[in-house]
Structures are given as C-alpha cells and as structure tokens.
Scaffold this active site. Structure first.
Site, short mmCIF file in Angstrom:
data_model
loop_
_atom_site.label_atom_id
_atom_site.label_comp_id
_atom_site.label_asym_id
_atom_site.label_seq_id
_atom_site.Cartn_x
_atom_site.Cartn_y
_atom_site.Cartn_z
N HIS A 17 0.87 -1.26 -0.19
CA HIS A 17 0.08 -0.03 -0.12
C HIS A 17 1.00 1.17 -0.16
O HIS A 17 0.67 2.13 -0.92
CB HIS A 17 -0.81 0.03 1.47
CG HIS A 17 -1.97 -0.99 1.52
ND1 HIS A 17 -1.96 -1.69 2.71
CD2 HIS A 17 -3.02 -1.34 0.61
CE1 HIS A 17 -3.17 -2.51 2.48
NE2 HIS A 17 -3.74 -2.37 0.95
N LYS A 41 -16.46 -7.20 7.97
CA LYS A 41 -15.35 -7.89 7.71
C LYS A 41 -14.64 -8.45 8.82
O LYS A 41 -13.56 -9.03 8.65
CB LYS A 41 -14.29 -7.32 6.78
CG LYS A 41 -14.60 -7.33 5.25
CD LYS A 41 -13.33 -6.53 4.46
CE LYS A 41 -13.62 -6.90 3.03
NZ LYS A 41 -12.37 -6.40 2.34
N ARG A 90 -1.83 -6.27 -8.23
CA ARG A 90 -0.59 -7.15 -8.20
C ARG A 90 -0.21 -8.27 -9.19
O ARG A 90 0.70 -8.20 -9.67
CB ARG A 90 -0.82 -7.70 -6.79
CG ARG A 90 -0.61 -6.54 -5.72
CD ARG A 90 -0.96 -7.37 -4.42
NE ARG A 90 -2.50 -7.57 -4.44
CZ ARG A 90 -3.27 -8.02 -3.52
NH1 ARG A 90 -2.89 -7.83 -2.44
NH2 ARG A 90 -4.40 -8.27 -3.60
N SER A 128 -2.91 -7.64 2.81
CA SER A 128 -3.19 -7.36 4.31
C SER A 128 -3.68 -8.73 4.99
O SER A 128 -3.13 -9.13 6.10
CB SER A 128 -4.40 -6.30 4.87
OG SER A 128 -4.00 -5.23 4.17
O1 PNS Z 1 -9.18 -2.96 0.35
P1 PNS Z 1 -10.28 -3.68 -0.34
O2 PNS Z 1 -11.11 -4.35 0.78
O3 PNS Z 1 -9.98 -4.42 -1.67
O4 PNS Z 1 -11.21 -2.36 -0.92
C1 PNS Z 1 -12.57 -2.50 -1.26
C2 PNS Z 1 -13.10 -1.23 -1.73
C3 PNS Z 1 -13.12 -0.39 -0.23
C4 PNS Z 1 -12.30 -0.26 -2.54
C5 PNS Z 1 -14.35 -1.42 -2.17
O5 PNS Z 1 -15.16 -2.38 -1.33
C6 PNS Z 1 -15.42 -0.10 -2.05
O6 PNS Z 1 -15.25 0.94 -2.97
N1 PNS Z 1 -16.57 -0.17 -1.26
C7 PNS Z 1 -17.41 1.01 -1.13
C8 PNS Z 1 -18.64 0.61 -1.41
C9 PNS Z 1 -19.08 0.78 -3.21
O7 PNS Z 1 -18.81 1.72 -3.51
N2 PNS Z 1 -19.35 -0.32 -3.78
C10 PNS Z 1 -19.51 -0.31 -5.17
C11 PNS Z 1 -18.19 0.09 -5.75
S1 PNS Z 1 -17.90 -1.68 -6.72
#
Ligand code: PNS
Length: 160
Positions: A17, A41, A90, A128
């Site tokens: 990150h 989560k 990645r 993570s």
């Molecule tokens: O680190 P992560 O868990 O891969 O991040 C995922 C994240 C936070 C980018 C994604 O879950 C997100 O944007 N969640 C917010 C809800 C949302 O907007 N969902 C629709 C978009 S696909």
C-alpha cells in the site's frame, strides 16, 4: 488541483500500500486515503486505529490526507470533489475484481476514472490478509509492513 482517492480496507496498511501511495503522491497534488468503514469484515484494527497507523506511516508525504467513508465510494468522491480512484493491481488475478469495481463506479458516476498502478515487484504477493495470517502463525512479516504496523501487530496478536 489534481486529487486522487486511494480507497481500501487497510487492515492493516502494508508496504505494498505504502509503495502505491508514494507513487500516487508523485502524480497528484493531493492523495486521499479513504478507509472503508465495514465492520462486516471482522477487522483486526478499528477504523480509527487503521487511520492513525496510515497517518503515522505517511508523515513524510505532506500531500496525503487520511479519511474514512461508508456507503458508496462514488458518493464520497462527489462530496470531496475528486474524480480519480487509484487502485493497485498485483497480479492478473486482481484484475477481474478491479475491472468490475472500476466499471461499476463508472456506471454510478460517469465522471469517475480508475487508475491502476503496479506496486514494486517485491510486494506483488503481499496482502493484508496474508500478513495477518502469517504473523498469527509465527511467521516473520517485518519486511512486508511498516515498522509502526509491525509494533501494533506484536502488541495485539500473540504469536502462535
Ligand atoms: O481493500 P479492499 O477491501 O480491496 O477495498 C475495497 C473497496 C473499499 C475499494 C470497495 O469495497 C469499495 O469501494 N467499497 C465501497 C462500496 C462501494 O462503493 N461499492 C460499489 C463499488 S464496486
């Protein structure tokens, strides 16, 4: 002023990150790290703890701002007036999920652009989830997370 949002769970922040954040700070005037408030989560660190660790680890990057959000990412981005999402890829396996999210975000707000970046090659396997698993089982993660994160892991996760 060009800003970008780097959203994620960051439970916890890894060197992968951090590498992406640093790359982002060279391209944008302001990088907003957006920590998702998602208690579903079962996270190891609370959102304020994750935000504090990110703040400490990005102290040398003055154009980084750490915020949290709930609900849709596009709504948060509208609120703060940013159009660009930065996400790391990645391996090819990340691509499908990332593509879906990017296109969904574009569907929800046509002005949203997602920029994919590759971390330094030494972090291409770091996540993570794996960091937590390896640390819990007594593995050495010192090279994979920033020092403040390592200290916090040691404080709260007794090694197996
Ligand atoms: O680190 P992560 O868990 O891969 O991040 C995922 C994240 C936070 C980018 C994604 O879950 C997100 O944007 N969640 C917010 C809800 C949302 O907007 N969902 C629709 C978009 S696909």
């Amino acid at each position: 002023m060009r800003s970008a949002v780097f959203p994620g769970s960051f439970d916890p922040l890894t060197n992968g990150h951090l590498d992406l954040i640093r790359r982002g700070t060279r391209l944008f005037d302001r990088v907003i790290i957006a920590v998702l408030e998602n208690e579903g989560k079962a996270p190891l660190f609370t959102v304020p703890e994750r935000m504090e660790l990110i703040r400490v680890c990005t102290r040398d990057m003055p154009n980084v701002d750490v915020q949290s959000f709930s609900g849709l990412l596009v709504d948060f981005m509208r609120e703060i007036g940013s159009q660009v999402v930065v996400r790391g890829i990645r391996a090819i396996s990340d691509y499908e999920y990332e593509l879906q999210m990017a296109l969904m975000n574009r569907e929800l707000n046509a002005d949203t652009e997602t920029m994919f970046m590759m971390p330094a090659v030494e972090y291409t396997y770091v996540s993570s989830r794996l960091v937590k698993e390896v640390f819990r089982l007594g593995g050495d993660v010192a090279r994979l997370v920033p020092q403040p994160v390592l200290l916090e892991l040691r404080r709260r996760l007794p090694k197996a």
